[in-house]
Design a protein around this motif. Structure first.
Motif, PDB file in Angstrom:
ATOM      1  N   SER A  81      21.714  56.866   0.522  1.00 22.12           N
ATOM      2  CA  SER A  81      21.813  57.301   2.265  1.00 22.12           C
ATOM      3  C   SER A  81      23.207  56.515   3.084  1.00 22.12           C
ATOM      4  O   SER A  81      23.377  57.766   3.258  1.00 22.12           O
ATOM      5  CB  SER A  81      20.557  56.493   2.563  1.00 22.12           C
ATOM      6  N   THR A  82      23.487  55.660   2.941  1.00 14.40           N
ATOM      7  CA  THR A  82      24.065  54.811   3.444  1.00 14.40           C
ATOM      8  C   THR A  82      24.998  53.531   2.662  1.00 14.40           C
ATOM      9  O   THR A  82      24.693  52.946   2.372  1.00 14.40           O
ATOM     10  CB  THR A  82      23.619  54.360   5.079  1.00 14.40           C
ATOM     11  N   ARG A  83      26.684  53.885   2.662  1.00 18.13           N
ATOM     12  CA  ARG A  83      27.360  52.386   2.380  1.00 18.13           C
ATOM     13  C   ARG A  83      27.452  51.885   3.654  1.00 18.13           C
ATOM     14  O   ARG A  83      27.656  51.844   4.422  1.00 18.13           O
ATOM     15  CB  ARG A  83      28.564  53.059   2.106  1.00 18.13           C
ATOM     16  N   LEU A  84      26.628  50.520   2.570  1.00 23.57           N
ATOM     17  CA  LEU A  84      26.539  49.082   3.844  1.00 23.57           C
ATOM     18  C   LEU A  84      27.906  48.713   4.435  1.00 23.57           C
ATOM     19  O   LEU A  84      28.012  48.603   2.845  1.00 23.57           O
ATOM     20  CB  LEU A  84      25.293  48.558   3.677  1.00 23.57           C
ATOM     21  N   PRO A  85      27.698  47.448   5.202  1.00 24.76           N
ATOM     22  CA  PRO A  85      29.079  47.200   5.263  1.00 24.76           C
ATOM     23  C   PRO A  85      29.244  46.068   4.374  1.00 24.76           C
ATOM     24  O   PRO A  85      31.001  45.855   3.627  1.00 24.76           O
ATOM     25  CB  PRO A  85      28.934  46.301   6.707  1.00 24.76           C
ATOM     26  N   ASP A  86      28.594  45.442   3.774  1.00 27.16           N
ATOM     27  CA  ASP A  86      28.720  44.490   2.426  1.00 27.16           C
ATOM     28  C   ASP A  86      29.112  45.217   1.034  1.00 27.16           C
ATOM     29  O   ASP A  86      29.320  44.519   0.199  1.00 27.16           O
ATOM     30  CB  ASP A  86      27.487  43.471   2.515  1.00 27.16           C
ATOM     31  N   GLY A  87      28.933  46.530   1.032  1.00 26.14           N
ATOM     32  CA  GLY A  87      29.762  47.500  -0.035  1.00 26.14           C
ATOM     33  C   GLY A  87      28.717  47.482  -0.782  1.00 26.14           C
ATOM     34  O   GLY A  87      28.492  48.540  -1.443  1.00 26.14           O
ATOM     35  N   ARG A  88      26.944  47.477   0.060  1.00 23.26           N
ATOM     36  CA  ARG A  88      26.138  47.568  -0.734  1.00 23.26           C
ATOM     37  C   ARG A  88      25.309  48.969  -0.648  1.00 23.26           C
ATOM     38  O   ARG A  88      26.430  49.818   0.619  1.00 23.26           O
ATOM     39  CB  ARG A  88      25.342  46.702  -1.275  1.00 23.26           C
ATOM     40  N   TRP A  89      24.755  50.108  -1.241  1.00 22.84           N
ATOM     41  CA  TRP A  89      24.444  51.032  -0.619  1.00 22.84           C
ATOM     42  C   TRP A  89      22.447  51.634   0.083  1.00 22.84           C
ATOM     43  O   TRP A  89      21.782  50.450  -0.600  1.00 22.84           O
ATOM     44  CB  TRP A  89      24.502  52.560  -1.390  1.00 22.84           C
ATOM     45  N   ALA A  90      22.620  51.913   1.011  1.00 27.94           N
ATOM     46  CA  ALA A  90      21.211  51.983   1.283  1.00 27.94           C
ATOM     47  C   ALA A  90      20.411  53.246   0.490  1.00 27.94           C
ATOM     48  O   ALA A  90      21.077  53.769   0.689  1.00 27.94           O
ATOM     49  CB  ALA A  90      20.956  52.596   2.806  1.00 27.94           C
ATOM     50  N   VAL A  91      19.559  52.916   0.162  1.00 27.96           N
ATOM     51  CA  VAL A  91      19.061  54.267  -1.191  1.00 27.96           C
ATOM     52  C   VAL A  91      17.471  54.122  -0.427  1.00 27.96           C
ATOM     53  O   VAL A  91      16.696  53.603  -0.617  1.00 27.96           O
ATOM     54  CB  VAL A  91      19.110  53.814  -2.170  1.00 27.96           C
ATOM     55  N   GLY A 172      30.104  62.525   3.513  1.00 28.16           N
ATOM     56  CA  GLY A 172      29.571  61.153   3.724  1.00 28.16           C
ATOM     57  C   GLY A 172      28.170  61.325   3.708  1.00 28.16           C
ATOM     58  O   GLY A 172      27.606  60.133   4.218  1.00 28.16           O
ATOM     59  N   SER A 173      28.025  62.594   4.211  1.00 30.34           N
ATOM     60  CA  SER A 173      26.580  62.362   5.298  1.00 30.34           C
ATOM     61  C   SER A 173      25.670  62.897   3.967  1.00 30.34           C
ATOM     62  O   SER A 173      25.666  63.403   3.006  1.00 30.34           O
ATOM     63  CB  SER A 173      26.202  63.330   6.223  1.00 30.34           C
ATOM     64  N   ALA A 174      23.959  62.111   3.895  1.00 32.52           N
ATOM     65  CA  ALA A 174      22.914  62.223   3.235  1.00 32.52           C
ATOM     66  C   ALA A 174      22.579  63.666   3.183  1.00 32.52           C
ATOM     67  O   ALA A 174      22.006  64.276   2.004  1.00 32.52           O
ATOM     68  CB  ALA A 174      22.237  61.015   3.049  1.00 32.52           C
ATOM     69  N   GLU A 175      22.352  63.993   4.346  1.00 31.20           N
ATOM     70  CA  GLU A 175      22.121  64.941   4.642  1.00 31.20           C
ATOM     71  C   GLU A 175      22.962  66.336   5.368  1.00 31.20           C
ATOM     72  O   GLU A 175      24.061  64.960   6.222  1.00 31.20           O
ATOM     73  CB  GLU A 175      20.772  64.887   5.231  1.00 31.20           C
TER      74      GLU A 175
END
Length: 334
Positions: A81-91, A172-175
């Protein structure tokens, strides 16, 4: 959400495939125009006649990722989904029928020797904050091993090109920022010839919540100085600023002050646009049709008068307009 938009969407109004598969060009979809003057039925190719010289279309230049990847060894799919500010991803985890799956903390193996570790629930539990190990940048990993996200109403696979707009520049967009999909080179050329200008910005949209209708979570955006200047000059000269899609509204309003003046800005926005908050930099909106009770309807109600919006949706259902990313579009004007 206002009860006037808690409507019933017949399954027959769900667009199952791109308009090209229905014998149309991407710019051949229907366009429902709604304003204080009433509702009109048009084709998207007529957009240049519906705008005025000096108007500005604000477009999202984010490109769509092949953000869905199969999990090895289990019948699950992972949506990046989205790359988070800490480098992880929301999935997000979905099952084989493409429905939400609760998932569980732990490691999931992906193609190409990659893995994702689900670490903690993110925004209520549908999404997970996850550490991703792909060996290459995530967009490159997805290019090699992913496919576009699709929900059950899209019955077969379509290539990634079907999920890109003519404005896509920065993946960069998931959708897909789908309000921009009907634009073709010929429509853009005719708009420019008619004196309509384009103001680009970026908002990398995350995965939707078609089942739960959750509020959007933080997404990365960027509004350049040139776009800020063009929007400000347009409004000062009496022109209209028409956002192409809810993503463009969220990004532009995140860079605007209470007086509507836009400044260059980038970062993660957690702005939620509601009728109570209103909009200060946007005058009109070109958008797809949204599901009953969808959180996006709040944003539409911030741009359009409630009676206009209610009339538009009632007419769209009555006249058989098509919903979702491959469907028809709605132009909301003052």
């Amino acid at each position: 959400m206002s009860a006037v938009l808690d409507f019933t969407l017949p399954a027959s109004l769900e667009a199952h495939e791109p308009p090209e598969a229905r014998g149309l060009g991407r710019d051949g979809v229907r366009l429902l125009v709604a304003s204080g003057a009433g509702v009109a039925h048009r084709r998207f190719t007529e957009l240049p006649e519906l705008l005025r010289a000096g108007d500005v279309l604000v477009v999202n230049t984010s490109g769509t990722l092949a953000a869905a990847v199969g999990v090895l060894g289990v019948p699950l799919r992972l949506h990046f989904s989205t790359r988070l500010p800490d480098g992880r991803w929301a999935v997000e985890v979905r099952d084989a029928s493409r429905r939400p799956h609760p998932g569980a903390a732990g490691e999931l193996r992906l193609p190409g020797g990659a893995s994702v570790t689900l670490e903690e629930p993110y925004t209520g539990g549908r999404l997970w904050a996850a550490t991703v190990r792909t060996g290459v940048p995530v967009p490159e990993f997805l290019r090699r091993h992913g496919e576009p996200i699709r929900y059950p109403y899209v019955r077969r696979r379509w290539p990634l090109a079907s999920y890109q707009t003519v404005f896509a520049r920065e993946p960069g967009s998931a959708e897909m920022p789908s309000a921009g999909r009907p634009f073709s080179e010929r429509v853009v050329t005719r708009l420019v010839a008619a004196g309509v200008r384009f103001a680009p910005l970026v908002l990398h949209t995350g995965v939707a919540s078609p089942e739960a209708h959750e509020r959007p979570y933080p997404e990365w955006f960027a509004v350049a100085e040139t776009t800020a200047r063009l929007v400000n000059d347009t409004r000062a000269a009496g022109g209209r600023v028409v956002a192409v899609g809810t993503t463009a509204v969220r990004a532009l309003e995140s860079a605007a002050g209470p007086d509507g003046r836009v400044v260059a800005r980038s970062g993660y926005t957690d702005l939620i646009v509601t009728p109570q908050r209103g909009v200060s930099a946007v005058d009109g909106l070109l958008t797809g049709f949204h599901e009953p009770r969808a959180s996006h309807l709040d944003l539409l109600a911030a741009v359009s008068a409630p009676d206009v919006l209610a009339a538009a949706y009632a007419e769209a259902v009555r006249e058989g307009y098509l919903w979702h990313e491959f469907g028809d579009v709605n132009l909301l004007l003052p």
